[in-house]
Every structure is written in C-alpha cells, then in structure tokens.
Design a protein around this motif. Sequence first.
Motif, PDB file in Angstrom:
ATOM      1  N   UNK A  35       1.040  -1.294   0.055  1.00  7.18           N
ATOM      2  CA  UNK A  35      -0.010  -0.049  -0.128  1.00  7.18           C
ATOM      3  C   UNK A  35       0.585   1.494   0.219  1.00  7.18           C
ATOM      4  N   UNK A  36       2.164   1.203  -0.416  1.00 10.85           N
ATOM      5  CA  UNK A  36       2.903   2.423  -0.595  1.00 10.85           C
ATOM      6  C   UNK A  36       2.961   3.351  -1.257  1.00 10.85           C
ATOM      7  N   UNK A  37       2.351   2.886  -2.205  1.00 10.45           N
ATOM      8  CA  UNK A  37       2.183   3.782  -4.162  1.00 10.45           C
ATOM      9  C   UNK A  37       3.118   3.217  -4.986  1.00 10.45           C
ATOM     10  N   UNK A  38       2.709   4.224  -5.850  1.00 13.19           N
ATOM     11  CA  UNK A  38       3.161   3.665  -7.698  1.00 13.19           C
ATOM     12  C   UNK A  38       5.136   4.603  -7.355  1.00 13.19           C
ATOM     13  N   UNK A  39       6.456   3.865  -6.631  1.00 13.12           N
ATOM     14  CA  UNK A  39       7.221   3.521  -6.811  1.00 13.12           C
ATOM     15  C   UNK A  39       8.269   3.696  -8.399  1.00 13.12           C
ATOM     16  N   UNK A  40       8.396   4.710  -8.694  1.00 13.36           N
ATOM     17  CA  UNK A  40      10.143   4.817  -9.637  1.00 13.36           C
ATOM     18  C   UNK A  40      11.476   5.440  -9.504  1.00 13.36           C
ATOM     19  N   UNK A 158       4.828   6.291   3.970  1.00 20.83           N
ATOM     20  CA  UNK A 158       4.101   6.943   5.695  1.00 20.83           C
ATOM     21  C   UNK A 158       4.461   7.607   6.762  1.00 20.83           C
ATOM     22  N   UNK A 159       5.840   8.298   6.328  1.00 23.69           N
ATOM     23  CA  UNK A 159       6.151   9.868   6.833  1.00 23.69           C
ATOM     24  C   UNK A 159       5.334  10.648   6.238  1.00 23.69           C
ATOM     25  N   UNK A 160       5.386  10.403   4.835  1.00 18.67           N
ATOM     26  CA  UNK A 160       4.265  11.827   4.358  1.00 18.67           C
ATOM     27  C   UNK A 160       2.907  11.408   4.708  1.00 18.67           C
TER      28      UNK A 160
END
Length: 464
Positions: A35-40, A158-160
């Motif tokens: 669930x962290x998002x789309x890393x690039x 998660x910090x964001x």
Amino acid sequence: MKALALTGLVLLCGCTSFSPDGRFGEVGSAVSERGGGDAKWIRSADEADSAATRVKELLAQPLSAQAAVQIALLNNRGLQARYASLGLAEADLVQASRWSGPTLSFARLKRGDEIEHEASLFFDVLGLISIPLSTRAQEQRFAAARHRAAEETLRLALDTRRAWLQAVAAQQATKYMQDVQLAAEASADLARRMAEVGNWPRLTRDREQAFYADATAQLARARQGHIAAREKLTRLMGLWGGDITYALIERLPDLPAAARDGGELEVQALRQRLDVRAAHRDAEGLAQSLELTKVTRYVDLLEVGALRNTATGLAVQRGWEVDLRIPIFDFGGARTARSEYLYMQAVDRAADTAVRARSEVREAYHAYRTAFDLARHYRDEIVPLRKRISEEMLLRYNGMLSSVFELLADSRDAVASVNAYLGAQRDFWMADADLQMALTTGSPGAMSPAASAPVAPSASAAAH
C-alpha cells in the motif's frame, strides 16, 4: 589447455549482465503490495518529465493522503539518491561474475649478439572456479539492497502520510480556532458594552476579555502549528517555488466503523517487514562469503600458464608452468574467524530484528486500539452530550431560566470538548499510520539494523 580454455569460455558466457531497470521492478512491487504507492526510479530526462507532469496533475486538486504519498515517491530527490545503492550493488554483482582474464608477460634478454625472448600466458584458475561462490554471495547482497530500497521507500510513504495527517488536522484546528476567536471577540465586545451601561459587573467583563485574549493566543499557536506541519509535508514531497501553494482537503477522514483485529499482526509483520527480510538476506550473503573464505584458506593463488622461449640460434622452447602459492605463515585462520564472527553477528541481528518487530507491532496495535476507543468515545459520547447540554442551555436562556454567564461558560466548555475530539481523531489516524509502519518497515524513527550493519568483505576480496 584446451579444456581450461573451454571452461573459461563457458563461464564467461554465463556472466551476469546489467538488468534494464536495476531490478527496480521488485522494489516497486514490494512497495505497491504494502500500500505504499507507485514507486519509480527516475534515470532519464524523459522519465523526469513524465514524473513532473504527474506531480502537476496531482497538485491541481486538493491533496488526499494517497496523492501526497505519490508526489513524494516521484519527487523526493533524497529517495532518488538512495536508489543509487541498487546500481552499486548490481555493479558489484556483475563484477563478481566476471573473470579477471589471463595474464600475459613478455621479456627480451640480450647477451652480446644473442637475443632471447620469453613469453608466458597465465590463467587464474582459482579465481575462475570461485566465480560461482562470489556471484552467489553478491546476489544475496544485491537482494538485501533491494529490500532496503523498498524499506526506505515505504518509510517515506508512511512518513508522508503522517505529515499529511498532521497538516490536515492542523488546518482543521486553525479554522475552528478562527471561529472560536471570532465568537470570543463578539462576547468580549458584548461584555464591554454591558459593563459600560452598568448591566454587567467588571469581573464578568474581564472574564470575557480574558477568554478572548486566550482564544487569540491559541489561534496564533494553531496557525504556527499549521505552517510547521505544512512545511514538513512540503519537504517530504520535494516541492518548491509555485508548487508550495497546493491545497489540502478540508478535514480528516471519519473514523472506521470498527477497529481492525490484532490477532495475526505479529505473523503478518514477520512475513511483510522488509527489515526482517533484509536481515535474513544479509545473513545468507555472509554465509556464502564464509564458504568462499574456507575454500581459499590453504591455497590463495593457483595459476596455470603456457611458456614459449626463443633464443638466437636455438630451437623454440615450449612448455607450461603452474604457480601455487601456499600461505605457510597465514593459513587463513584470521580471515575465517572474521567471516565466522560476521556471520554470527548477522544471525543475531536477524533474530533481534524479529524480536523487535513483534514488540513494535504489539505496542503499535495497543496505541492504535486505545486511540480508536478514545476517538469513538469523544464522537459517540462526549461531543453529543456536550451538544445536548448547549442546546438545553440555549433553551433555558431563551426562557429566562439561566443567565448569560452560564451560557457563556457552557460555550467555553463546548470549545474544549470539540478541540479534544479533533485531537483524538488526529491521534487515531496517526496511530493507524504508525501501525502500518510497524507492519512493513518498523516503528517511526527506527532504523533497520541491516542498514546500520558494518559492510562485510566482498566475496572476491575474501578470495585474495
């Protein structure tokens, strides 16, 4: 010699090559699955332009938590800098898989009219046969680097999210305090006028003036807290210039209908946490290094070479030579002991990481459940009760059954209750983010032991 050349050719054909994306796809999958998002990993101008366009699209509307996380994953330059460790680890892997090649030497000797030429070609046989061990050890280190990259990405996500929650809560509290300050100003003005005509005593006027002054001070603190929370979010998203004028959604999400169950969270953490996986990978990599060190303990140089000598007036000499270095004064005891201790250290770190993971999840879930129960208590009990009291006080005041002093005192109590509920709602979502962090990367502010571990000697270095 032909067999040796054939063996070298086969191993050279099996050399590891650089992957198109530095195996970043595995990092991106690990992040998205949690669930962290789309890393690039941005490594070209076209990719940078595409990321900038996506960031602009997300900033064009009020930011949700997921949008803020996505911007951070695309735009945080510190995260992009840390992704370079993947390239370094892959370069070590490719280097470990490649043979250093033969050594060619040539000599020319002259004595009077006689000239002698000597040529030799040596092959590092020990280096050749140890390539599989070196490659496996570096593969484990490369896998650990991917786990750490995914861990750092999830931690930033998660910090964001936490920063977004703080910013929205601070924005919401500031707007509420603005309304409170305006109401307090009106009450203080009414008290002043009533006191001037003699309807209210000076003590009541001073009380209302003090409440107005306190509301003004609280509003100033709320505004500063809002600015600080917003700037922290801005830093994590890597924004500057005109992009810092982004808008946030107006309020925090409502509480969920029920709290999540904590029965299997420890097992889930051991299965999902990337610091646990990285610690195990480090231990496996050191085990491979230890195996290579033991292999090269008694012989650390084995070369086979072909010789060819020519001298004036003599037939050509051809032959072969074997160089075998036996470390009489150093049988590798120190290197083996060092590798063993590093391996034991890595095993203990892996066990310690698992113990801490379990403890952090239990602590985070307890905080999560407590925050949920408190927020629900404020929502379902205290705030509705305070609202009914205020409505009853207003009815009694309109019916001349209570004084304006009691009505104003009740308003101040209502302000405190609403502020407490807003804080409880914020604390719940922060606890929810902390629990998610404990399930995937570790407690807030904690650093993975694998990330702080001393670097073990590479497999190729252990062989020499």
